[in-house]
Design a protein around this motif. Structure first.
Motif, PDB file in Angstrom:
ATOM      1  N   ILE A 207      -3.446   7.940   9.886  1.00 19.13           N
ATOM      2  CA  ILE A 207      -4.802   7.825   9.808  1.00 19.13           C
ATOM      3  C   ILE A 207      -5.415   9.232   9.349  1.00 19.13           C
ATOM      4  CG2 ILE A 207      -6.605   7.097  11.118  1.00 19.13           C
ATOM      5  CD1 ILE A 207      -4.976   5.958  13.193  1.00 19.13           C
ATOM      6  N   SER A 208      -6.569   8.994   8.584  1.00 18.41           N
ATOM      7  CA  SER A 208      -7.084  10.303   7.927  1.00 18.41           C
ATOM      8  C   SER A 208      -7.950  10.771   9.109  1.00 18.41           C
ATOM      9  CB  SER A 208      -7.847   9.821   6.700  1.00 18.41           C
ATOM     10  OG  SER A 208      -8.992   8.936   7.031  1.00 18.41           O
ATOM     11  N   PRO A 209      -8.342  11.953   8.760  1.00 19.20           N
ATOM     12  CA  PRO A 209      -9.440  12.542   9.885  1.00 19.20           C
ATOM     13  C   PRO A 209     -10.648  11.781  10.134  1.00 19.20           C
ATOM     14  CG  PRO A 209      -8.257  14.482   8.443  1.00 19.20           C
ATOM     15  CD  PRO A 209      -7.818  13.001   7.958  1.00 19.20           C
ATOM     16  N   ASP A 210     -11.133  11.354   9.083  1.00 20.95           N
ATOM     17  CA  ASP A 210     -12.581  10.689   9.188  1.00 20.95           C
ATOM     18  C   ASP A 210     -12.290   9.345   9.652  1.00 20.95           C
ATOM     19  OD1 ASP A 210     -11.542   9.349   6.905  1.00 20.95           O
ATOM     20  OD2 ASP A 210     -13.240  10.250   5.709  1.00 20.95           O
ATOM     21  N   GLY A 211     -11.067   8.937   9.735  1.00 20.75           N
ATOM     22  CA  GLY A 211     -10.878   7.406  10.315  1.00 20.75           C
ATOM     23  C   GLY A 211     -11.140   6.144   9.203  1.00 20.75           C
ATOM     24  N   ASN A 212     -11.257   6.826   8.091  1.00 21.38           N
ATOM     25  CA  ASN A 212     -11.851   5.608   6.932  1.00 21.38           C
ATOM     26  C   ASN A 212     -10.531   5.351   6.098  1.00 21.38           C
ATOM     27  OD1 ASN A 212     -14.269   6.107   7.792  1.00 21.38           O
ATOM     28  ND2 ASN A 212     -14.990   7.559   6.207  1.00 21.38           N
ATOM     29  N   SER A 213      -9.615   5.945   6.010  1.00 28.74           N
ATOM     30  CA  SER A 213      -8.484   5.725   5.538  1.00 28.74           C
ATOM     31  C   SER A 213      -7.148   5.472   6.184  1.00 28.74           C
ATOM     32  CB  SER A 213      -8.253   6.503   3.889  1.00 28.74           C
ATOM     33  OG  SER A 213      -7.974   7.526   4.313  1.00 28.74           O
ATOM     34  N   PHE A 214      -6.214   4.648   5.488  1.00 29.78           N
ATOM     35  CA  PHE A 214      -4.912   4.530   6.363  1.00 29.78           C
ATOM     36  C   PHE A 214      -3.841   4.431   5.344  1.00 29.78           C
ATOM     37  CE2 PHE A 214      -8.384   2.589   8.577  1.00 29.78           C
ATOM     38  CZ  PHE A 214      -8.077   3.017  10.081  1.00 29.78           C
ATOM     39  N   GLU A 215      -2.757   5.273   5.476  1.00 28.27           N
ATOM     40  CA  GLU A 215      -1.675   5.284   4.496  1.00 28.27           C
ATOM     41  C   GLU A 215      -0.430   4.645   5.209  1.00 28.27           C
ATOM     42  OE1 GLU A 215       0.885   8.818   2.390  1.00 28.27           O
ATOM     43  OE2 GLU A 215      -1.349   9.045   2.138  1.00 28.27           O
ATOM     44  N   PHE A 216       0.091   4.026   4.437  1.00 28.64           N
ATOM     45  CA  PHE A 216       1.274   3.263   4.926  1.00 28.64           C
ATOM     46  C   PHE A 216       2.576   3.503   4.078  1.00 28.64           C
ATOM     47  CE2 PHE A 216      -2.489   0.531   5.654  1.00 28.64           C
ATOM     48  CZ  PHE A 216      -2.258   0.191   7.005  1.00 28.64           C
ATOM     49  N   GLN A 217       3.454   3.917   4.761  1.00 29.15           N
ATOM     50  CA  GLN A 217       4.938   4.210   4.216  1.00 29.15           C
ATOM     51  C   GLN A 217       5.688   2.733   4.398  1.00 29.15           C
ATOM     52  OE1 GLN A 217       5.986   6.949   2.772  1.00 29.15           O
ATOM     53  NE2 GLN A 217       7.848   5.723   2.045  1.00 29.15           N
ATOM     54  N   LEU A 218       5.749   2.058   3.138  1.00 30.61           N
ATOM     55  CA  LEU A 218       6.628   0.921   3.084  1.00 30.61           C
ATOM     56  C   LEU A 218       8.246   1.028   3.340  1.00 30.61           C
ATOM     57  CD1 LEU A 218       4.486  -1.093   0.453  1.00 30.61           C
ATOM     58  CD2 LEU A 218       4.042  -0.592   2.723  1.00 30.61           C
ATOM     59  N   ARG A 219       8.871   0.095   3.799  1.00 28.12           N
ATOM     60  CA  ARG A 219      10.216   0.152   3.930  1.00 28.12           C
ATOM     61  C   ARG A 219      11.026  -0.341   2.703  1.00 28.12           C
ATOM     62  NH1 ARG A 219      11.276  -0.232   9.562  1.00 28.12           N
ATOM     63  NH2 ARG A 219       9.603  -0.966  10.781  1.00 28.12           N
ATOM     64  N   PRO A 220      11.687   0.614   2.136  1.00 27.21           N
ATOM     65  CA  PRO A 220      12.276   0.458   0.770  1.00 27.21           C
ATOM     66  C   PRO A 220      13.139  -0.917   0.612  1.00 27.21           C
ATOM     67  CG  PRO A 220      13.283   2.324   1.887  1.00 27.21           C
ATOM     68  CD  PRO A 220      11.942   1.959   2.602  1.00 27.21           C
ATOM     69  N   GLU A 221      13.665  -1.274   1.726  1.00 25.68           N
ATOM     70  CA  GLU A 221      14.461  -2.269   1.650  1.00 25.68           C
ATOM     71  C   GLU A 221      13.808  -3.952   1.955  1.00 25.68           C
ATOM     72  OE1 GLU A 221      14.233  -1.463   6.466  1.00 25.68           O
ATOM     73  OE2 GLU A 221      13.920  -0.497   4.287  1.00 25.68           O
ATOM     74  N   ALA A 222      12.625  -3.781   1.871  1.00 23.67           N
ATOM     75  CA  ALA A 222      11.576  -5.071   1.921  1.00 23.67           C
ATOM     76  C   ALA A 222      11.918  -5.651   0.611  1.00 23.67           C
ATOM     77  CB  ALA A 222      10.339  -4.645   2.347  1.00 23.67           C
ATOM     78  N   ARG A 223      12.184  -7.147   0.560  1.00 30.61           N
ATOM     79  CA  ARG A 223      12.418  -8.103  -0.501  1.00 30.61           C
ATOM     80  C   ARG A 223      11.557  -9.279  -0.197  1.00 30.61           C
ATOM     81  NH1 ARG A 223      14.049  -3.889  -2.035  1.00 30.61           N
ATOM     82  NH2 ARG A 223      15.957  -3.358  -3.121  1.00 30.61           N
ATOM     83  N   PHE A 224      11.393  -9.677  -1.528  1.00 31.74           N
ATOM     84  CA  PHE A 224      10.770 -11.219  -1.679  1.00 31.74           C
ATOM     85  C   PHE A 224      12.027 -12.175  -1.760  1.00 31.74           C
ATOM     86  CE2 PHE A 224       7.008  -8.961  -3.474  1.00 31.74           C
ATOM     87  CZ  PHE A 224       5.901  -9.588  -2.687  1.00 31.74           C
ATOM     88  N   HIS A 225      11.856 -13.301  -1.430  1.00 32.80           N
ATOM     89  CA  HIS A 225      12.876 -14.320  -1.410  1.00 32.80           C
ATOM     90  C   HIS A 225      13.672 -14.432  -2.675  1.00 32.80           C
ATOM     91  CE1 HIS A 225      10.457 -16.435   2.007  1.00 32.80           C
ATOM     92  NE2 HIS A 225      11.188 -15.425   2.403  1.00 32.80           N
ATOM     93  N   ASP A 226      13.345 -13.849  -3.785  1.00 32.59           N
ATOM     94  CA  ASP A 226      13.773 -13.951  -5.037  1.00 32.59           C
ATOM     95  C   ASP A 226      14.660 -12.808  -5.196  1.00 32.59           C
ATOM     96  OD1 ASP A 226      11.851 -12.245  -5.716  1.00 32.59           O
ATOM     97  OD2 ASP A 226      11.157 -13.096  -7.339  1.00 32.59           O
TER      98      ASP A 226
END
Length: 621
Positions: A126-145
């Motif tokens: 969470i940013s200091p002003d609470g206005n933005s949120f940064e997400f670290q995604l899991r590199p192993e995440a996959r769609f069904h294809d």
């Protein structure tokens, strides 16, 4: 909905590598610190290194088919038919549980009132002003294809849902100003500063879609092509409008995440669609459906004596309801001039004899609802408190005087079915609103009749509405009931083409400003497909919803919600109906499940499992 609102039920996970941090989130956690979960108030129950949710069973076997009648649904879904597999668009009728085919950034723990933990997102900062949120995604995440789920897919999804999504999605993202992929696995969501701090708790539950798929396939097209997802299930066999099967994805990328362990046991989840409740009940009796919740009190009281119940092959029992506010109410469409005067709405309410219906139709199975937040601390009681008045007094000139007295209660009849005292009071209110009798019918000063059409898709509700119609006719209202099919019902509600309709939903245990806006805010009053069925557009209601969004602790939330409840009850845009204190469920005795059930959800299709030994004993092996 959201408002069941049924929350988006993708699988969820927690980052094993996330640091063990002080567990108070918005209030005390320092900015720019990666977090494994978020909660609106108080501590998270689960630390970053937890292995499984307490209500899940990692040792349960996989396999079997679960054929059930969904008791709740979300967005544009329909339990009687379907003509599209896009559950997130405003139009069309989608089958329930399409959400199981999609993952989200985070997922809810249903043994906590408002906690979310990482799924596609390993951590959130969470940013200091609470206005933005940064997400670290899991590199192993996959769609069904087999293609990776990237930050670009997530950014695309949020932008698409903000522009073209179902109103429950679109309105929540009103204050989202940007969704940006910082690199392949980092995403930033930025809000305007006018958002509630709890906006993020709803937003992170939204489905993540494939940019490639929805670039090649128009988002709003109503077709039955299975969309590309990344969740624990994929669309299997489809018989348009009749049945759908969801197949468990054996190679699901997130199957070993801590909060996915012990869930998603069935190889297939099947839903058959029936136009009538009785037909669905007969299918259950034969064993074609293996689980159903019973919402018809007459059937629960009189019809569960068939052989499979008597000999124990079918179990009939009640499970505790969730610790969440609920609402079952009738909406009066204020977009039609004849319903704009609150005295008309009060008069119509006085014609409904709950006491008679409960005794003669419901077998005394229900309690009368008084609030749009029934069964919760958010329900207003008695006189407003000092804290409530601090919110209400600045709005006094915009509010009905009833707000400042005892909380408005629904009329209590003598149970005769035609309480002359209440009907006389209704006639008086209607006369004060300008409706006079002419030839036995109420008309206005232009000679136009007071007409009320109650619209529904369920023939069982006719038994409840018919006596109400009779009472309205007794006071001179040209009242009627119209039964239409499920697709027509969905379309007419989406276009607000009705006089009076009923809706039932359960709220999240910690309602958000955005969730309330979809039902009560002027912003949603004229948005097609929104759940603001009456068309409520009141600056005072808007102000109180904003106050809910700005609360900093749970006690403040309770105060603001009670103040809002007082105003909504005084306005009488909705007529609260009835509620039950438990889930009335019946199932063929071939399943295992962990008890007690979690306090904030009852997703049997994801938590129960097929028990081969039990099934063999009842001839279902």
């Amino acid at each position: 909905m959201h408002p069941s609102r049924r929350r988006f039920l993708a699988g969820s996970g927690a980052a094993l590598a996330a640091p063990l941090l002080p567990r108070r989130i918005f209030a005390a956690v320092p900015a720019n610190t990666p977090l494994h979960g978020l909660s609106a108030f108080g501590d998270l129950k689960y630390p970053a290194d937890f292995k499984a949710f307490d209500y899940a069973n990692p040792d349960a076997p996989k396999g079997g088919t679960f054929n059930f009648a969904p008791p709740n649904w979300v967005f544009n879904q329909n339990t009687q038919t379907f003509n599209t597999l896009n559950s997130f668009a405003p139009r069309g009728d989608a089958p329930p549980r399409m959400e199981l085919c999609f993952d989200a950034l985070m997922a809810r723990a249903i043994d906590e009132p408002d906690a979310v933990y990482g799924l596609l997102a390993e951590t959130v900062t969470i940013s200091p002003d609470g206005n933005s949120f940064e997400f670290q995604l899991r590199p192993e995440a996959r769609f069904h294809d087999g293609t990776p789920v990237t930050a670009d897919d997530v950014a695309f999804s949020f932008k698409l849902l903000k522009e073209q999504g179902h109103p429950n999605l679109m309105l929540t993202l009103t204050e989202l100003t940007d969704a940006a992929a910082l690199d392949e696995h980092r995403l930033r969501l930025t809000f305007s500063g006018r958002h509630s701090q709890r906006t993020i708790l709803d937003s992170v539950l939204f489905p993540v879609l494939s940019k490639a798929y929805y670039t090649a396939n128009p988002f709003e097209s109503s077709d039955l092509k299975p969309p590309l997802g990344s969740g624990p299930y994929r669309v299997g066999r489809v018989r348009p409008g009749q049945s759908i099967e969801y197949e468990r994805v054996e190679a699901y990328w997130g199957r070993d995440l801590p909060v996915n362990r012990g869930q998603y046991h069935f190889d297939r989840i099947r839903i058959d669609f029936y136009r009538e409740r009785q037909a669905a009940f007969e299918a259950f009796k034969k064993g074609d459906i293996s689980f159903r919740q019973e919402f018809t009190s007459r059937l629960w009281a009189t019809a569960y004596d068939f052989p499979a119940v008597v000999d124990g092959r079918v179990v009939k029992r009640e499970f505790p309801d969730e610790k969440r506010p609920s609402m079952q109410a009738v909406a009066f469409n204020l977009r039609r001039d004849r319903f704009k005067d609150v005295r008309v709405r009060r008069g119509l309410t006085m014609c409904f004899d709950f006491e008679w219906a409960n005794r003669n139709l419901f077998y005394d199975a229900y309690l009368r609802s008084q609030s749009t937040f029934e069964r919760s601390d958010y329900k207003a009681e008695g006189q407003p408190s000092v804290e409530e008045l601090a919110l209400l007094d600045p709005l006094r000139d915009k509010l009905p005087p009833e707000v400042f007295g005892e909380a408005v209660m629904q009329p209590v009849s003598n149970g005769s079915g035609r309480d002359r005292k209440l009907l006389g009071a209704a006639s008086k209110l209607l006369a004060e609103a300008g409706w006079k009798r002419s030839g036995g019918t109420l008309v206005d000063d232009k000679g136009e009749r007071l007409t009320v059409e109650l619209l529904d898709e369920d023939d069982s509700i006719l038994r409840v509405f018919a006596p109400w119609v009779d009472n309205m006719r007794a006071v001179g209202i040209d009242a009627s009931v119209r039964l239409i099919d499920a697709a027509q019902m969905q379309a007419r509600q989406s276009d607000f083409d009705f006089d009076v309709v009923m809706m039932a939903l359960s709220w999240d245990a910690t309602p958000t400003r955005e969730g309330l806006e979809t039902l009560f805010h002027s912003r949603s009053a004229n948005v097609p497909s929104s759940r603001n069925l009456p068309g409520t557009a009141d600056p005072a209601v808007d102000a109180l919803i904003e106050a809910v969004g700005q609360t900093k602790d749970r006690q403040g939330l309770i105060v603001a919600m009670r103040a809002l409840d007082r105003v909504l009850r005084a306005r009488q845009d909705w007529m609260p109906c009835w509620y039950s204190a438990s889930h009335r469920a019946a199932y063929w005795d071939m399943f295992g499940f962990k008890e007690p059930k979690p306090d904030y959800g009852f997703p049997v299709e994801t938590l129960w499992w097929f028990d081969k030994d039990k099934a063999a004993k009842i001839g279902k092996g």
